[in-house]
Design a protein around this motif. Structure first.
Motif, PDB file in Angstrom:
ATOM      1  N   LEU A 422       0.832  -1.207   0.000  1.00 14.98           N
ATOM      2  CA  LEU A 422       0.000   0.000   0.000  1.00 14.98           C
ATOM      3  C   LEU A 422       0.866   1.256   0.000  1.00 14.98           C
ATOM      4  O   LEU A 422       0.571   2.223  -0.725  1.00 14.98           O
ATOM      5  CB  LEU A 422      -0.920  -0.002   1.226  1.00 14.98           C
ATOM      6  N   THR A 432      -4.575   5.150  -2.293  1.00 14.66           N
ATOM      7  CA  THR A 432      -5.433   4.079  -1.786  1.00 14.66           C
ATOM      8  C   THR A 432      -6.490   4.635  -0.829  1.00 14.66           C
ATOM      9  O   THR A 432      -6.229   5.538  -0.043  1.00 14.66           O
ATOM     10  CB  THR A 432      -4.606   2.999  -1.078  1.00 14.66           C
ATOM     11  N   SER A 435      -8.893  -1.124   1.856  1.00  8.33           N
ATOM     12  CA  SER A 435      -8.277  -2.388   1.468  1.00  8.33           C
ATOM     13  C   SER A 435      -8.519  -3.435   2.537  1.00  8.33           C
ATOM     14  O   SER A 435      -8.858  -3.117   3.681  1.00  8.33           O
ATOM     15  CB  SER A 435      -6.762  -2.210   1.279  1.00  8.33           C
ATOM     16  N   LEU A 464      -9.132  -4.095  -2.840  1.00 10.49           N
ATOM     17  CA  LEU A 464      -8.395  -2.832  -2.896  1.00 10.49           C
ATOM     18  C   LEU A 464      -9.251  -1.786  -3.597  1.00 10.49           C
ATOM     19  O   LEU A 464      -9.818  -2.041  -4.662  1.00 10.49           O
ATOM     20  CB  LEU A 464      -7.068  -2.998  -3.649  1.00 10.49           C
TER      21      LEU A 464
END
Length: 604
Positions: A422, A432, A435, A464
């Motif tokens: 990540l 991001t 997740s 994700l």
């Protein structure tokens, strides 16, 4: 659940540890309310039996009391007790407050007469109101029967208007006789006097639970001020130990903790008390220090039989809710608000996701960004480039920042196994949002991934969600199709079996996906003895479209904080998310094989 029933259940075993609860007051500013919600959210994890919220008599603060009770019950899943006073309260306002509490699922009221005016003078009832707390208790009991547990106040060291302890016990008996279920006392430090008072109360035939009100000591000046205001005695050994360190707040807090721990142990040993109630003053540390030294905060919160991987609401309209879209994993406030009128919860399943599932984004009268402009800058600074925004997310992932515009809660240990990937994604300019790693049959008691009843097993598909430059979308889709192709071409899968499924959309609603429109993909599920499979988090189209509106609205509101000329770089950077980035979620349906999602970004 009613407080008296909770306490009875918690102490069925004679050897059970004492339980505890927290009191909070109504802040005067909207940001103060927001900060209080965040504090309540954290303190939930200490496993209090309940919290209570003070009453702001009349006007805006009384409305905030009912709002806070509603949020605590419905969003935070905290058993809540609402203070209700007679001060400035005609019956129509009392009726409204009780209905609001009833509708939110709150089953506990602390019925109080209230304080006299701040500017002095005697307390007087308003026209059409009640004169004594016993009148309010009787009215609640008459109107709502046994729905509410009703608490009342008691004064072990006397009251400003009546110093005679015996007379006050008679008044307490009157409140009990008309329907009170439990007692919460005024703060005190003289434990010996309190124990003698308990003996008198029991001798008078009062058998309902006595809950001692405890005020932690955070600074010497506050300690003296509150004791003086409440007209309570300070034992000599308190002064002897606090006076020498009074100018050092940290030492005062440490010594104060030791004194309160000694006090609490004596209370429990007396046999009159098995529950402790802390007047937090909307602070956290002092109360927690006492509980830690009493060994009442478990290292791991015991899981109840109905625990889910998301915080369950205590609102009666949502008691059978067992499924939520994963997109709101870190935004429970907005999810509960947007679905509060959804009629599918009673079915206990996702049902028809087109049935008024999500209220319009416009229902957020104060905006979807939960922090004020000033607080937003304090938390997230003034990012002047996409790289700065990515660095902010990295700080969140590594625990240096506790929230993000689209994530209200701190990161948890669940991401540890994928944290490095990540971080690398964000450093490459892919932002991001949400997740989870894959999990294949971990015991339900696992401290990181576990949930639900004991002796079960939980599973997760790798998931994700992220923002990616629109210029990279075509290459991303090609990489997804390259992984899916071997499965699609197999004779065993005639109907397009996709190992990786996705939704991609931009702010102009340009949507692409390789899933069926009416499908709901379970991304978390549990197998438990003697019951059907539970699948509490899912991915599906309608909710994703609703979530997309929220994501881009968050970015829009965040950018408007920087409308002045000197912050134009910040406004431009954040606004580029709206103009130049697409929102993507990918599910890896192979929860037993090698991780596939992060390989999609190699050489992208």
């Amino acid at each position: 659940m009613r407080i008296s029933h909770k306490l009875q259940k918690a102490h069925e075993d004679a050897n059970s540890k004492p339980t505890f609860s927290f009191e909070f007051f109504v802040p005067k500013t909207s940001q103060g309310v927001q900060n209080l919600y965040d504090r309540m959210d954290r303190m939930y994890n200490y496993n209090p039996q309940f919290i209570d919220v003070t009453w702001g008599a009349g006007g805006r603060l009384s409305n905030l009391t009912t709002d806070i009770v509603q949020t605590a019950q419905s969003v935070l899943g905290l058993e809540t007790c609402m203070h209700l006073t007679c001060t400035n309260m005609p019956i129509e306002l009392i009726d409204k407050a009780l209905k609001d509490a009833y509708d939110s699922g709150c089953q506990n009221i602390l019925a109080l007469r209230g304080d006299p005016p701040i500017d002095g003078g005697e307390w007087t009832a308003v026209e059409g109101g009640f004169t004594y707390a016993k009148d309010l208790v009787k009215y609640i009991r008459t109107k709502y029967g046994d729905h509410f547990d009703i608490g009342v106040a008691a004064y072990p060291e006397g009251h400003t208007e009546e110093p005679d302890q015996d007379v006050l016990i008679e008044y307490l008996k009157e409140k009990v006789d008309v329907g009170a279920d439990f007692i919460i006392t005024q703060m005190f430090y003289d434990v010996e006097n309190f124990i003698r008072w308990c003996e008198k109360v029991r001798a008078r035939g009062i058998s309902i639970p006595i809950i001692p009100g405890l005020m932690p000591i955070s600074s010497y000046s506050a300690f003296k001020r509150r004791a003086t205001w409440s007209e309570i005695s300070i034992p000599k050994h308190f002064e002897d130990r606090l006076q020498p360190v009074k100018d050092d707040d940290q030492l005062v807090r440490d010594v104060g903790t030791e004194l309160l721990v000694e006090l609490c142990n004596k209370l429990v040993e007396s046999g009159h008390v098995n529950h402790l109630h802390f007047y937090t003053m909307n602070l956290e540390k002092s109360s927690v220090m006492i509980l830690e030294d009493l060994h009442l905060i478990a290292e791991e919160k015991e899981k109840s039989l109905d625990t889910l991987p998301w915080r369950k609401s205590l609102n009666p309209t949502r008691t059978k809710e067992t499924v939520r879209p994963i997109f709101w994993k870190n935004r429970k406030y907005s999810y509960v608000t947007r679905t509060q009128d959804w009629d599918e919860f009673p079915n206990g399943r996702w049902g028809d996701s087109n049935s008024a599932a999500f209220g319009d984004i416009e229902l957020f009268t104060h905006g979807v960004l939960r922090q004020s402009p000033k607080r937003s800058i304090e938390l997230w600074g003034k990012p002047s480039s996409i790289q700065d925004i990515s660095a902010l997310v990295v700080n969140y992932l590594t625990g240096k920042v506790n929230s993000l515009p689209w994530s209200d809660t701190p990161v948890t240990s669940e991401i540890d196994s994928i944290k490095d990937q990540l971080v690398a994604l964000n450093q490459s300019g892919i932002i991001t949002i949400n997740s989870q790693p894959k999990v294949n049959g971990v015991p339900s008691s696992d401290s990181t991934y576990g949930w639900g009843p004991k002796n079960g097993y939980v599973y997760q598909k790798q998931y994700l969600e992220f923002l990616i430059p629109k210029a990279k979308v075509q290459a991303l889709v090609a990489n997804i199709e390259a992984i899916n192709k071997p499965f699609n071409s197999s004779d065993n899968y005639k109907d397009n079996y996709n190992i990786l499924t996705y939704f991609i959309i931009d702010n102009n609603d340009d949507l692409s996906s390789n899933t069926k429109d009416d499908s709901a993909n379970a991304v978390t599920w549990g197998i438990f003895p003697g019951q059907e499979v539970l699948q509490p988090t899912i991915v599906e189209k309608v909710s994703f479209l609703a979530w997309k509106d929220e994501v881009y609205r968050i970015a829009q509101e965040w950018s408007t904080i920087f409308d002045n000329d000197e912050d134009v770089a910040s406004k431009t950077a954040i606004h580029s998310i709206i103009d130049d980035y697409a929102l993507v979620n990918i599910v890896d349906n192979d929860f037993v094989g090698q991780d596939k999602i992060f390989s999609l970004f190699e050489n992208l």
